[in-house]
Motif scaffolding. Structure first.
Motif, PDB file in Angstrom:
ATOM      1  N   ASP A  72       0.850  -1.192   0.000  1.00 18.81           N
ATOM      2  CA  ASP A  72       0.000   0.000   0.000  1.00 18.81           C
ATOM      3  C   ASP A  72       0.888   1.246   0.000  1.00 18.81           C
ATOM      4  N   TYR A  73       1.342   1.621  -1.184  1.00 22.31           N
ATOM      5  CA  TYR A  73       2.319   2.703  -1.281  1.00 22.31           C
ATOM      6  C   TYR A  73       1.709   4.078  -0.986  1.00 22.31           C
ATOM      7  N   LEU A  74       0.377   4.162  -0.863  1.00 24.52           N
ATOM      8  CA  LEU A  74      -0.269   5.438  -0.544  1.00 24.52           C
ATOM      9  C   LEU A  74      -0.528   5.624   0.949  1.00 24.52           C
ATOM     10  N   SER A  75      -0.235   4.605   1.741  1.00 21.59           N
ATOM     11  CA  SER A  75      -0.641   4.627   3.147  1.00 21.59           C
ATOM     12  C   SER A  75       0.030   5.743   3.943  1.00 21.59           C
ATOM     13  N   LYS A  76       1.242   6.133   3.547  1.00 19.70           N
ATOM     14  CA  LYS A  76       1.965   7.154   4.312  1.00 19.70           C
ATOM     15  C   LYS A  76       1.847   8.541   3.682  1.00 19.70           C
ATOM     16  N   THR A  78      -0.579  11.778   2.851  1.00 16.70           N
ATOM     17  CA  THR A  78      -1.826  12.413   3.292  1.00 16.70           C
ATOM     18  C   THR A  78      -2.665  12.840   2.089  1.00 16.70           C
ATOM     19  N   ASP A  79      -3.955  13.033   2.336  1.00 13.18           N
ATOM     20  CA  ASP A  79      -4.843  13.516   1.276  1.00 13.18           C
ATOM     21  C   ASP A  79      -4.395  14.884   0.780  1.00 13.18           C
ATOM     22  N   ARG A  93       8.246   9.882  -1.631  1.00 15.59           N
ATOM     23  CA  ARG A  93       7.354   9.246  -0.662  1.00 15.59           C
ATOM     24  C   ARG A  93       6.782   7.949  -1.217  1.00 15.59           C
TER      25      ARG A  93
END
Length: 455
Positions: A72-76, A78-79, A93
């Motif tokens: 899950d490369y988007l987990s860290k 932020t929106d 990131r």
């Protein structure tokens, strides 16, 4: 209807014939590297972005293929960061790794990581693909092979001499006539100093390196655009246009650079290399070219470039001396020098000049026709004997019609076809057909190997 498959732009498939040609190139280069005591290493296709970023300049960083983190490369992220759409901020990131841009920076990383295991000077060669997110065009690909040889841990200029001998030997074996061009970054630094633009050395070298491509007028325009004075540009003209023998050029530039300590060091290094090469019997011409700059900023001494003389093509080999490349990984002061052969451009040159030897592109030399089970049992030991003698041999797998089997042999360019039907089996013979001449005759099976090798 299923969508027709495709490959990414800037990449290529290679046919069996093309691979045979490429392997001829790689094998020739490898054999010459080995002649001079270079040993092979390999490094991973992926390096950490920490290793790659900042080593090729701002433009080079943009051309790095970055690899998304697994999972899950988007987990860290932020929106808010995602909505900003700031790719430069997001990339580190989302991506910790990238595909290697060249073989030199990974080699420097390798030396630093394995320094306690290495015997210095360390002479290595590496033949592997590299990737650049460049705009694909003729002669420029996103995936291509480099063939590098480097020696680190020695300041001796004999290394430069030896690398030029390697270049000369490789292209002599290929049968390609080349011009080997040499210059020195210290000479270029000295030129910038004596024309009063020492702080513009990068702009000057980038511009004059394009002389062959864009011409003198456009080079001068680029120099002006970079803020270099008309007086400095005027002083540069006789240097850019300097003609004559290598010794004559050195004499002139030595006089011009008399006030530059750095420039005079470059003259001395270049004179040593050229004078020493006179005693080695090079088959190709080596030329001092004061407009040669090479693009990468880590070169600090001698620089080289090789161009084919008999067909239009850009540089097909290049390299130079770098005094502190490993310093970027915390190991300062380790000097190195290296060259890189452009395998893809050499491939194009050899194709254009039709210089591939027949045995480089021909695969199978001998094929046995399949007449059935009994006949194949007779042919199997004959095929094994032929292979043991170094003859590339096939047995057609199916007892198909003769026409189909002969068409297969013809399509693959197989020179000899051996036929053993009932009569040949009973008499201990084979009928051998030379597909090149059409000649066909029956011979003793024991003479097959000698007959094929004799042609």
């Amino acid at each position: 209807m299923a969508q027709k498959p495709s490959i990414p732009k800037g990449t290529r498939d290679f046919s069996t014939e093309e691979m045979a040609k490429r392997n001829y190139i790689f094998d020739t280069i490898k054999s010459v590297f080995a002649l001079y005591g270079y040993q092979q290493i390999e490094t991973p296709a992926m390096e950490t972005l920490q290793t790659l970023m900042g080593k090729y300049g701002e433009e080079g960083d943009k051309l790095l293929f970055k690899v998304l983190n697994s999972g899950d490369y988007l987990s860290k992220v932020t929106d808010e960061e995602l909505s900003s759409r700031n790719s430069q901020h997001l990339a580190p990131r989302l991506c910790e790794k990238g595909l290697r841009y060249d073989l030199t920076v990974p080699f420097a990383r390798y030396v630093v990581m394995h320094r306690d295991e290495l015997q210095l000077p360390f002479k290595r060669y590496q033949i592997q693909p590299v990737w650049r997110a460049d705009r694909p065009q003729k002669g420029r690909y996103r995936e291509f092979y480099q063939c590098d040889a480097d020696v680190v841990g020695s300041d001796s200029l004999l290394n430069e001499v030896e690398l030029m001998q390697i270049v000369d030997t490789v292209f002599s074996r290929f049968g390609i006539c080349v011009a080997i061009k040499i210059n020195n970054r210290k000479i270029l630094t000295g030129i910038a100093e004596v024309i009063g633009e020492a702080d513009k050395i990068v702009d000057i070298t980038v511009a004059i390196d394009k002389l062959d491509k864009i011409g003198l007028e456009n080079v001068n325009a680029e120099l002006r655009a970079a803020g270099i004075s008309d007086d400095a540009i005027a002083k540069l003209q006789p240097i850019i246009n300097l003609a004559g023998s290598n010794d004559e050029k050195l004499a002139v530039i030595e006089n011009v650079l008399a006030g530059s300590e750095t420039g005079m060091k470059g003259v001395g290094e270049t004179r040593y290399i050229l004078d020493t090469l006179k005693r080695t019997g090079l088959k190709n011409a080596i030329e001092l070219d004061l407009t040669l700059a090479r693009g990468l900023n880590y070169y600090t001494g001698a620089i080289f470039e090789v161009k084919a003389l008999d067909t239009p093509m850009g540089s097909i080999t290049g390299g130079g001396r770098y005094d502190n490349l490993t310093g970027i990984f915390g190991m300062p002061g380790l000097s190195g020098v290296g060259i890189s052969f452009g395998a893809d451009r050499i491939f194009d040159v050899l194709n254009a000049l039709e210089l591939y030897p027949d045995d480089a592109v021909n695969g199978t030399q001998l094929m046995f026709i399949n007449f059935g089970e009994k006949e194949m049992e007779y042919c199997l030991p004959l095929a094994a004997e032929a292979r043991a003698a170094g003859i590339r041999t096939e047995l057609f797998p199916d007892a198909a019609k003769m026409k189909k089997q002969m068409a297969y042999a013809n399509a693959k360019g197989i020179r000899f076809v051996a036929m053993a039907g009932e009569n040949e089996v009973n008499e201990g013979k084979v009928t051998l057909k030379d597909m090149a001449t059409g000649e066909q005759r029956m011979i003793d099976a024991s003479a097959l190997v000698a007959e094929v090798k004799g042609k």
